[in-house]
Design a protein around this motif. Structure first.
Motif, mmCIF file in Angstrom:
data_model
loop_
_atom_site.group_PDB
_atom_site.id
_atom_site.type_symbol
_atom_site.label_atom_id
_atom_site.label_comp_id
_atom_site.label_asym_id
_atom_site.label_seq_id
_atom_site.Cartn_x
_atom_site.Cartn_y
_atom_site.Cartn_z
ATOM 1 N N GLY A 164 34.766 39.464 29.685
ATOM 2 C CA GLY A 164 36.022 40.131 30.040
ATOM 3 C C GLY A 164 36.832 40.475 28.807
ATOM 4 N N GLU A 192 40.913 47.263 30.806
ATOM 5 C CA GLU A 192 40.549 48.237 31.840
ATOM 6 C C GLU A 192 41.483 48.187 33.044
ATOM 7 O OE1 GLU A 192 38.271 50.616 31.582
ATOM 8 O OE2 GLU A 192 38.942 51.376 33.530
ATOM 9 N N GLN A 252 56.859 44.136 33.900
ATOM 10 C CA GLN A 252 58.016 43.505 34.541
ATOM 11 C C GLN A 252 58.736 42.490 33.659
ATOM 12 O OE1 GLN A 252 56.230 42.500 38.525
ATOM 13 N NE2 GLN A 252 54.903 44.100 37.692
ATOM 14 N N LEU A 294 32.085 40.395 25.946
ATOM 15 C CA LEU A 294 31.479 41.501 26.696
ATOM 16 C C LEU A 294 32.498 42.035 27.694
ATOM 17 C CD1 LEU A 294 27.857 40.282 27.559
ATOM 18 C CD2 LEU A 294 28.616 41.684 25.625
ATOM 19 N N TRP A 353 44.579 47.587 33.257
ATOM 20 C CA TRP A 353 45.840 48.316 33.002
ATOM 21 C C TRP A 353 45.589 49.820 32.934
ATOM 22 C CZ3 TRP A 353 50.608 46.661 33.635
ATOM 23 C CH2 TRP A 353 50.840 45.283 33.621
ATOM 24 N N ALA A 366 43.202 38.099 28.202
ATOM 25 C CA ALA A 366 42.726 36.713 28.142
ATOM 26 C C ALA A 366 41.479 36.625 27.255
ATOM 27 C CB ALA A 366 42.429 36.186 29.544
ATOM 28 N N GLY A 367 40.510 37.507 27.477
ATOM 29 C CA GLY A 367 39.278 37.468 26.680
ATOM 30 C C GLY A 367 39.571 37.688 25.209
ATOM 31 N N TRP A 391 28.751 36.367 41.268
ATOM 32 C CA TRP A 391 27.694 36.577 40.275
ATOM 33 C C TRP A 391 27.425 35.315 39.433
ATOM 34 C CZ3 TRP A 391 29.840 36.170 35.320
ATOM 35 C CH2 TRP A 391 31.244 36.248 35.276
ATOM 36 N N VAL A 424 29.441 46.857 28.825
ATOM 37 C CA VAL A 424 28.353 45.919 29.141
ATOM 38 C C VAL A 424 28.845 44.922 30.188
ATOM 39 C CG1 VAL A 424 26.695 44.251 28.230
ATOM 40 C CG2 VAL A 424 27.511 46.116 26.765
ATOM 41 N N SER A 425 28.250 45.002 31.360
ATOM 42 C CA SER A 425 28.681 44.137 32.461
ATOM 43 C C SER A 425 27.775 42.918 32.548
ATOM 44 C CB SER A 425 28.588 44.958 33.755
ATOM 45 O OG SER A 425 28.838 44.135 34.848
ATOM 46 N N TYR A 454 43.194 39.063 39.165
ATOM 47 C CA TYR A 454 43.301 40.031 40.280
ATOM 48 C C TYR A 454 42.057 40.912 40.239
ATOM 49 C CZ TYR A 454 48.062 38.432 39.726
ATOM 50 O OH TYR A 454 49.159 37.639 39.592
ATOM 51 N N TYR A 511 45.396 40.680 46.093
ATOM 52 C CA TYR A 511 44.129 40.648 45.353
ATOM 53 C C TYR A 511 43.430 39.311 45.564
ATOM 54 C CZ TYR A 511 46.150 44.586 42.885
ATOM 55 O OH TYR A 511 46.712 45.804 42.586
ATOM 56 N N TRP A 544 49.440 51.889 38.852
ATOM 57 C CA TRP A 544 49.918 53.244 39.090
ATOM 58 C C TRP A 544 50.697 53.766 37.879
ATOM 59 C CZ3 TRP A 544 51.692 48.863 41.504
ATOM 60 C CH2 TRP A 544 53.047 48.567 41.382
ATOM 61 N N ARG A 604 32.934 45.055 30.666
ATOM 62 C CA ARG A 604 32.064 45.981 31.409
ATOM 63 C C ARG A 604 32.521 47.436 31.319
ATOM 64 N NH1 ARG A 604 33.520 44.066 37.556
ATOM 65 N NH2 ARG A 604 35.739 44.527 37.388
HETATM 66 C C1 LIG Z 1 50.414 45.682 39.964
HETATM 67 C C2 LIG Z 1 50.378 44.613 38.927
HETATM 68 C C3 LIG Z 1 51.415 44.513 38.003
HETATM 69 C C4 LIG Z 1 51.396 43.530 37.037
HETATM 70 N N1 LIG Z 1 52.434 43.433 36.161
HETATM 71 C C5 LIG Z 1 52.416 42.456 35.226
HETATM 72 C C6 LIG Z 1 53.493 42.327 34.302
HETATM 73 O O1 LIG Z 1 54.453 43.078 34.366
HETATM 74 N N2 LIG Z 1 53.435 41.321 33.378
HETATM 75 C C7 LIG Z 1 52.350 40.474 33.290
HETATM 76 O O2 LIG Z 1 52.335 39.602 32.413
HETATM 77 N N3 LIG Z 1 51.340 40.571 34.160
HETATM 78 C C8 LIG Z 1 51.357 41.536 35.120
HETATM 79 N N4 LIG Z 1 50.331 41.635 35.998
HETATM 80 C C9 LIG Z 1 49.235 40.685 35.872
HETATM 81 C C10 LIG Z 1 48.323 41.119 34.747
HETATM 82 O O3 LIG Z 1 47.843 42.418 34.966
HETATM 83 C C11 LIG Z 1 47.202 40.196 34.689
HETATM 84 O O4 LIG Z 1 47.710 38.914 34.570
HETATM 85 C C12 LIG Z 1 46.346 40.514 33.481
HETATM 86 O O5 LIG Z 1 45.728 41.765 33.603
HETATM 87 C C13 LIG Z 1 45.354 39.443 33.314
HETATM 88 O O6 LIG Z 1 44.649 39.660 32.127
HETATM 89 P P1 LIG Z 1 43.201 39.108 32.027
HETATM 90 O O7 LIG Z 1 42.671 39.450 30.699
HETATM 91 O O8 LIG Z 1 43.172 37.684 32.450
HETATM 92 O O9 LIG Z 1 42.401 39.886 33.174
HETATM 93 P P2 LIG Z 1 42.143 41.433 33.366
HETATM 94 O O10 LIG Z 1 43.208 42.259 32.790
HETATM 95 O O11 LIG Z 1 41.819 41.594 34.803
HETATM 96 O O12 LIG Z 1 40.846 41.656 32.477
HETATM 97 C C14 LIG Z 1 39.570 41.228 32.883
HETATM 98 C C15 LIG Z 1 38.545 42.144 32.253
HETATM 99 O O13 LIG Z 1 37.270 41.649 32.583
HETATM 100 C C16 LIG Z 1 36.398 42.763 32.829
HETATM 101 N N5 LIG Z 1 35.309 42.252 33.661
HETATM 102 C C17 LIG Z 1 35.406 41.826 34.943
HETATM 103 N N6 LIG Z 1 34.216 41.401 35.376
HETATM 104 C C18 LIG Z 1 33.337 41.550 34.347
HETATM 105 C C19 LIG Z 1 31.950 41.267 34.180
HETATM 106 N N7 LIG Z 1 31.218 40.742 35.169
HETATM 107 N N8 LIG Z 1 31.370 41.544 32.975
HETATM 108 C C20 LIG Z 1 32.106 42.062 31.948
HETATM 109 N N9 LIG Z 1 33.432 42.352 32.067
HETATM 110 C C21 LIG Z 1 34.031 42.087 33.251
HETATM 111 C C22 LIG Z 1 37.294 43.764 33.515
HETATM 112 O O14 LIG Z 1 36.792 45.086 33.376
HETATM 113 C C23 LIG Z 1 38.623 43.568 32.801
HETATM 114 O O15 LIG Z 1 38.801 44.459 31.705
HETATM 115 C C24 LIG Z 1 50.323 42.614 36.984
HETATM 116 C C25 LIG Z 1 49.282 42.697 37.911
HETATM 117 C C26 LIG Z 1 49.310 43.691 38.879
HETATM 118 C C27 LIG Z 1 48.178 43.751 39.883
#
Ligand SMILES: Cc1cc2nc3c(=O)[nH]c(=O)nc-3n(C[C@H](O)[C@H](O)[C@H](O)COP(=O)(O)OP(=O)(O)OC[C@H]3O[C@@H](n4cnc5c(N)ncnc54)[C@H](O)[C@@H]3O)c2cc1C
Length: 408
Positions: free
Chosen positions: A12, A41, A54, A34, A43, A16-17, A350, A100-101, A135, A344, A48, A36
């Motif tokens: 991911g 992505e 926020q 890695l 964001w 976080a990643g 997997w 790469v997924s 989510y 969500y 929208w 995907r």
């Molecule tokens: C409508 C909405 C508004 C939001 N607004 C805010 C905000 O204002 N402030 C805030 O702090 N947070 C906000 N959030 C939450 C925020 O978007 C998430 O907390 C944040 O995206 C989490 O980051 P992440 O890296 O953990 O996960 P993600 O951003 O979900 O990143 C995970 C990545 O993993 C990849 N991935 C998934 N599965 C695989 C796989 N099998 N192999 C390889 N890659 C993979 C995905 O393509 C993705 O790029 C909001 C969420 C939503 C839904």
């Protein structure tokens, strides 16, 4: 074909990643990320166009990398957040492969460690950090039918008002997404129906400070997962239009038709519960409790903050609240689109390693699972309230990096 081997595989490429990558690099630990699709992505393709971050600009940062801005009290666009996370990837020089997924994750045959299956081949890893997001998949009601005769879209695929056919719009769900989309559509001149469910409403600002400032000042963002109230929902807040408090009675006064929780749909008819007044009262209680908490904190610490009684004022219940409509008819009410802002879920189907509970969620303590070398990062309430948010994920990542370093 020789199998590629890495010490630690991060799955991911969201915030976080990437933060995990930074924390491993700081400790001199070899790893690979890695992703995907593309960096950040979700964001790019699941938010929208009009969404604003926020959290105010002054509070936005990733470890060692504050968000660059000229307006501390402004709220970034989604595009600006994508640029920020992408710039972070450059700043930390993350070893990342996009496009790469990981389609499957299993134990390595006959030994410790893991095999990740990708379309480009298998990768062996001693440690794996799953950072695929909190989510991951849209939650849609079971009775949703594709042939309902109306345009339907989940909030994760809603883009802007022009995407929707003409006519009124029914939005189901009154969390942060449903509420913000409802306001956007009303401002775009649409007739809007909003089905309101249980929610947690908080003020955008109070006594001279933003909500996020107060959450930090009172230490609420550091609430440990052990103290989590499972009934507590994510707050309905908005950074759009300069950032303001979401007030459903204000929505009604401005022309949005509020409805109770959706109960059933079929044959072009939607039925709603008679629970709107009670649901709004529930939101009011959370709101008032928060203001009380701030007032008590100010008094306890003898802070010099201006009083703001107007923030406590409650608009009267409009007629549609005391006797809300219980039924909508797609054709008679001219509904052109339905937006499902129904939340969500996660999908770890997997992962073929015994770390999932019967509902498919990972069993872990602060992201560390019972399987040596397997970790989860970025989930809601991983160790504390704040840590799935952009500015909070660095602490959990540091904790996991320490575990990995200790494994040797
Ligand atoms: C409508 C909405 C508004 C939001 N607004 C805010 C905000 O204002 N402030 C805030 O702090 N947070 C906000 N959030 C939450 C925020 O978007 C998430 O907390 C944040 O995206 C989490 O980051 P992440 O890296 O953990 O996960 P993600 O951003 O979900 O990143 C995970 C990545 O993993 C990849 N991935 C998934 N599965 C695989 C796989 N099998 N192999 C390889 N890659 C993979 C995905 O393509 C993705 O790029 C909001 C969420 C939503 C839904």
């Amino acid at each position: 074909m020789p199998i590629e081997h890495v010490e630690t595989l991060i799955i991911g490429g969201g915030q976080a990643g990437l933060t995990m990558s930074h924390r491993l690099k700081q400790r001199g630990l070899e790893h690979l990320v890695l992703e995907r699709q593309r960096i950040a992505e979700r964001w790019r393709s699941e938010r929208w166009d009009g969404l604003r971050f926020q959290f105010p600009n002054w509070s936005v940062r990733l470890p060692d990398f504050p968000y660059p801005h000229s307006d501390p009290d402004g709220f970034a666009t989604g595009r600006e957040i994508v640029d920020f996370i992408s710039a972070y990837a450059d700043f930390i020089a993350a070893p990342i492969r996009c496009g790469v997924s990981v389609n499957a994750l299993r134990f390595r045959d006959g030994g410790c460690g893991f095999i990740a299956e990708t379309p480009d081949g298998s990768i062996e890893a001693d440690n794996v950090v799953v950072a695929t997001g909190p989510y991951q998949r849209p939650v849609l009601p079971a009775w949703l039918r594709d042939d309902a005769g109306v345009f339907q879209v989940h909030a994760s695929r809603y883009q802007n008002p022009d995407q929707l056919p003409d006519g009124a719009v029914l939005i189901v769900g009154s969390g942060a997404s449903g509420a913000q989309i409802a306001e956007e559509l009303l401002r775009a001149g649409r007739r809007v129906y909003l089905s309101v469910g249980r929610h947690s409403r908080l003020p955008r600002r109070y006594r001279g400070r933003d909500l996020i400032w107060w959450l930090r000042e009172m230490g609420l963002d550091q609430t440990p997962v052990e103290a989590r109230d499972p009934a507590r929902l994510l707050p309905v807040i908005s950074g759009a239009y300069g950032g303001h408090t979401i007030d459903f009675r204000r929505f009604a006064a401005d022309g949005i038709t509020l409805l109770g929780r959706i109960q059933a749909a079929g044959n072009g008819i939607f039925d709603f519960a008679d629970d709107l007044a009670e649901t709004l009262r529930g939101g009011d209680v959370v709101y008032a409790n928060f203001l009380d908490m701030v007032d008590a904190h100010i008094e306890r610490h003898a802070l010099d903050m201006p009083e703001e009684p107007a923030v406590r004022a409650r608009l009267p219940d409009p007629p549609g609240v005391t006797e809300p409509r219980r039924r909508l008819d797609i054709s008679a009410d001219g509904i052109g689109a339905v937006i499902w802002a129904t939340g969500y879920g996660i999908d770890f189907s997997w992962i073929d390693v015994p770390v999932l509970d019967p509902r498919g969620g990972p069993i872990h303590h602060h992201g560390v699972t019972g399987v040596p070398g397997l970790y989860f990062l970025g989930l809601q309430w991983l160790s504390k309230r704040s840590l799935s948010f952009l500015s909070g994920v660095g602490d959990d990542a540091a904790g996991i990096a320490d575990y990995i370093a200790a494994r040797g």
